[in-house]
Scaffold this motif. Structure first.
Motif, PDB file in Angstrom:
ATOM      1  N   ASP A 153       0.833  -1.198   0.000  1.00  0.00           N
ATOM      2  CA  ASP A 153       0.000   0.000   0.000  1.00  0.00           C
ATOM      3  C   ASP A 153       0.867   1.247   0.000  1.00  0.00           C
ATOM      4  O   ASP A 153       1.960   1.265   0.565  1.00  0.00           O
ATOM      5  N   GLU A 154       0.332   2.292  -0.593  1.00  0.00           N
ATOM      6  CA  GLU A 154       1.036   3.574  -0.635  1.00  0.00           C
ATOM      7  C   GLU A 154       1.196   4.115   0.788  1.00  0.00           C
ATOM      8  O   GLU A 154       0.220   4.306   1.502  1.00  0.00           O
ATOM      9  N   PRO A 155       2.447   4.354   1.231  1.00  0.00           N
ATOM     10  CA  PRO A 155       2.627   4.905   2.579  1.00  0.00           C
ATOM     11  C   PRO A 155       2.299   6.394   2.605  1.00  0.00           C
ATOM     12  O   PRO A 155       2.166   7.032   1.560  1.00  0.00           O
ATOM     13  N   ASP A 156       2.181   6.917   3.798  1.00  0.00           N
ATOM     14  CA  ASP A 156       1.984   8.361   3.978  1.00  0.00           C
ATOM     15  C   ASP A 156       3.110   9.081   3.238  1.00  0.00           C
ATOM     16  O   ASP A 156       4.288   8.748   3.394  1.00  0.00           O
ATOM     17  N   TYR A 157       2.766  10.058   2.442  1.00  0.00           N
ATOM     18  CA  TYR A 157       3.759  10.740   1.616  1.00  0.00           C
ATOM     19  C   TYR A 157       4.874  11.367   2.449  1.00  0.00           C
ATOM     20  O   TYR A 157       6.006  11.500   1.991  1.00  0.00           O
ATOM     21  N   ARG A 158       4.576  11.740   3.699  1.00  0.00           N
ATOM     22  CA  ARG A 158       5.610  12.348   4.547  1.00  0.00           C
ATOM     23  C   ARG A 158       6.729  11.360   4.839  1.00  0.00           C
ATOM     24  O   ARG A 158       7.904  11.735   4.887  1.00  0.00           O
ATOM     25  N   PHE A 159       6.389  10.094   5.020  1.00  0.00           N
ATOM     26  CA  PHE A 159       7.410   9.084   5.279  1.00  0.00           C
ATOM     27  C   PHE A 159       8.229   8.805   4.019  1.00  0.00           C
ATOM     28  O   PHE A 159       9.445   8.618   4.083  1.00  0.00           O
ATOM     29  N   THR A 160       7.564   8.799   2.877  1.00  0.00           N
ATOM     30  CA  THR A 160       8.271   8.602   1.614  1.00  0.00           C
ATOM     31  C   THR A 160       9.246   9.752   1.371  1.00  0.00           C
ATOM     32  O   THR A 160      10.398   9.536   0.976  1.00  0.00           O
ATOM     33  N   GLU A 166      11.687   1.866   1.687  1.00  0.00           N
ATOM     34  CA  GLU A 166      10.430   2.156   0.982  1.00  0.00           C
ATOM     35  C   GLU A 166       9.573   0.902   0.879  1.00  0.00           C
ATOM     36  O   GLU A 166       8.365   0.933   1.107  1.00  0.00           O
ATOM     37  N   ARG A 198       5.846   0.181   2.535  1.00  0.00           N
ATOM     38  CA  ARG A 198       4.703  -0.212   1.701  1.00  0.00           C
ATOM     39  C   ARG A 198       4.065  -1.510   2.205  1.00  0.00           C
ATOM     40  O   ARG A 198       2.873  -1.721   2.035  1.00  0.00           O
ATOM     41  N   SER A 230       4.122  -2.435   5.421  1.00  0.00           N
ATOM     42  CA  SER A 230       3.865  -2.266   6.868  1.00  0.00           C
ATOM     43  C   SER A 230       4.751  -3.178   7.709  1.00  0.00           C
ATOM     44  O   SER A 230       4.297  -3.781   8.684  1.00  0.00           O
TER      45      SER A 230
END
Length: 122
Positions: free
Chosen positions: A15-22, A85, A89, A91
């Motif tokens: 799943d797409e992680p929170d953009y802040r973590f990316t 990354e 993704r 978890s």
């Protein structure tokens, strides 16, 4: 029908992680690259611009150590970024990294060699 044997792209995993973590992961990657570039510049500077530091063979040794550390960091920075990354993704727990240890030991060696070079000139 033939099976699709290609490796899935990172964006197709989990799943797409929170953009802040990316973005934080990307900033960390860029910090490793900046560090590698700084070490590379330091290695070149030691060899080319510090003739008073010691004889050329000893400066070459110090410069090559700096460049080798830079190469190792640059070569492993992307792998670390990818592993973090992917873990986000999926978890999963973030993977451990030897990069901080490698950098610390490498810089300690550079400091040791520098001290020896400085003291041998006294």
């Amino acid at each position: 029908m033939a099976k699709d044997r290609r490796r899935p792209r990172l964006q197709e995993i989990g799943d797409e992680p929170d953009y802040r973590f990316t973005l934080a992961n990307e900033r960390t990657f860029l910090a490793w690259i900046r560090t590698a570039l700084s070490l590379l510049a330091g290695g070149v500077a030691v060899v080319q611009f510090l003739p008073d530091l010691g004889p050329r063979p000893q400066r070459l040794l110090l410069g090559f150590i700096l460049v080798a550390i830079a190469l190792a960091l640059a070569a492993s920075a992307y792998r670390r970024w990818f592993r973090v990354e992917r873990a986000m993704r999926l978890s999963q727990a973030l993977p451990a990294s030897l990069m901080p240890l490698m950098l610390s030991l490498g810089v300690a060696v550079v400091i040791g060699v520098s001290v020896v070079l400085m003291l041998s000139d006294v």
